[in-house]
Design an enzyme around this catalytic site. Sequence first.
Site, mmCIF file in Angstrom:
data_model
loop_
_atom_site.group_PDB
_atom_site.id
_atom_site.type_symbol
_atom_site.label_atom_id
_atom_site.label_comp_id
_atom_site.label_asym_id
_atom_site.label_seq_id
_atom_site.Cartn_x
_atom_site.Cartn_y
_atom_site.Cartn_z
ATOM 1 N N ARG A 24 0.850 -1.194 0.000
ATOM 2 C CA ARG A 24 0.000 0.000 0.000
ATOM 3 C C ARG A 24 0.881 1.238 0.000
ATOM 4 N NH1 ARG A 24 -4.759 -1.307 4.468
ATOM 5 N NH2 ARG A 24 -5.548 -3.209 3.461
ATOM 6 N N SER A 118 -7.976 -1.384 1.028
ATOM 7 C CA SER A 118 -8.943 -1.671 2.093
ATOM 8 C C SER A 118 -9.647 -0.401 2.571
ATOM 9 C CB SER A 118 -8.244 -2.396 3.242
ATOM 10 O OG SER A 118 -9.177 -2.877 4.160
ATOM 11 N N THR A 221 -20.390 14.518 -52.066
ATOM 12 C CA THR A 221 -20.467 14.140 -50.665
ATOM 13 C C THR A 221 -21.921 14.137 -50.201
ATOM 14 O OG1 THR A 221 -18.272 15.018 -50.187
ATOM 15 C CG2 THR A 221 -19.773 14.791 -48.332
ATOM 16 N N GLU A 240 -17.594 6.525 -47.938
ATOM 17 C CA GLU A 240 -17.099 7.895 -47.865
ATOM 18 C C GLU A 240 -15.816 7.939 -47.036
ATOM 19 O OE1 GLU A 240 -21.073 10.628 -47.878
ATOM 20 O OE2 GLU A 240 -20.539 9.694 -45.979
ATOM 21 N N SER A 242 -15.188 9.695 -44.606
ATOM 22 C CA SER A 242 -15.489 9.928 -43.195
ATOM 23 C C SER A 242 -15.924 8.653 -42.482
ATOM 24 C CB SER A 242 -16.578 10.994 -43.062
ATOM 25 O OG SER A 242 -17.726 10.624 -43.804
ATOM 26 N N LYS A 253 -25.659 4.366 -44.361
ATOM 27 C CA LYS A 253 -24.389 3.752 -43.969
ATOM 28 C C LYS A 253 -24.638 2.803 -42.810
ATOM 29 C CE LYS A 253 -23.532 8.014 -43.386
ATOM 30 N NZ LYS A 253 -22.895 9.340 -43.267
#
Length: 425
Positions: A24, A118, A221, A240, A242, A253
């Site tokens: 720890r 803990s 586009t 495309e 993108s 799409k």
Amino acid sequence: MALEVSVVDTTPFGDQKPGTSGLRKKVKVFQQTNYLENFVQSTFDAIGDSVIKGGHLVLGGDGRFYNCHAVAVILQMCAANGVAKVTVGQHGIMSTPAVSATIRFLKASAGGIILTASHNPGGPDNDFGIKYNITNGGPAPEKITGAIFDHSKNLKQYKICRENAFFVNPNDSLAVIAANQDFIPYFKSGQPSGFARSMPTGAAVDLVAVKKQKKCFEVPTGWKFFGNLMDAGLINLCGEESFGTGSDHIREKDGIWAALAWLQILACSQEGKSVESVVKNHWKEYGRNFFTRYDYEEVSSAAGSQVMNNVESQLTELIGKEFESGGMKYTVNVADNFSYKDPVDGSLTEKQGLRIVMRDGSRIVFRLSGTGSSGATIRLYVDCYSNDASLFEKEADVLKPLVDIALKISNLPLVTGRSAPSVIT
């Protein structure tokens, strides 16, 4: 995506002695370079290869700060050290008694690692902890914790698997699906048909169409321009730049469909069944279309219009002109403001972007969008073709000459005052 085992040189820390409840420390201690990795490797080394290699380990924590990062690191180290199976709590969370119970129920042969401090407070400025539980589900006895500490004091290296990610750009993705249609049941059941891409999209799929003797349509586009072609049965695959990809099963799409298409290709592939090997073998067969898009966001509307006017005013005189940059020579073959006549209904869509196409098929495209009160976005697309395999891994070097030519033609840096784009994809 492949995993590569890396052996990382390190120096030991002198304070990694586990207590009765493990190690720890403050989170900032664990965030030191190699601190977590050193302790995990020391734990594996203390347990021994006979237990770790081929073993089954349980892993989880109480969800405190640093838990997710630690889980990711430990998983990579498990892979590198030969652990065959790791049972992990959802989101890396599993309470201490749950880990103990899981080790016992699953008979986990390598025990478990619990990430907890803990009752100690958690958070970036507070505590984090890690401890090893043996195969009976209980905390490691002093014999093992002592061995962990001994190894930690002399550790010089640790093993970890790094993800070797391979990015597939959408232009290549579309082309690979087109080239491997025979592997995809949907295409086997339908009528032979062609391909389509938006005008700015890289022309990789065009090369596939030529080899397969199929039509390839170049449209403005916007997904709506694919619809008529699908309805007329002229195409069954389109995309495309993108990342939009789809087929004629719907008129939108469909990323899930594209992912399934890729999985089918990988299942049938003879090239090692990795994405990287499939794409690189595609390049060997067709050559590579290197592609990039530069977005100059929130430029003034006046500056955006001036850049486009600078290019459009030169279109006629650019045809046949030679450019040289970075040792590369290009001759302009086509220069126009792209227009599209729909082959189905004859409708005409004009002024869809300025194209400069070289004799080798390489292209420069300028488009302007968002000319409202918040300014405009200038998009510069560069698509550069090469069939020289020695260049396939040198994307930036191949694209730079054509990018420089585009910036020179448009005078974009001077007009906009921008020395670099807002976004490069």
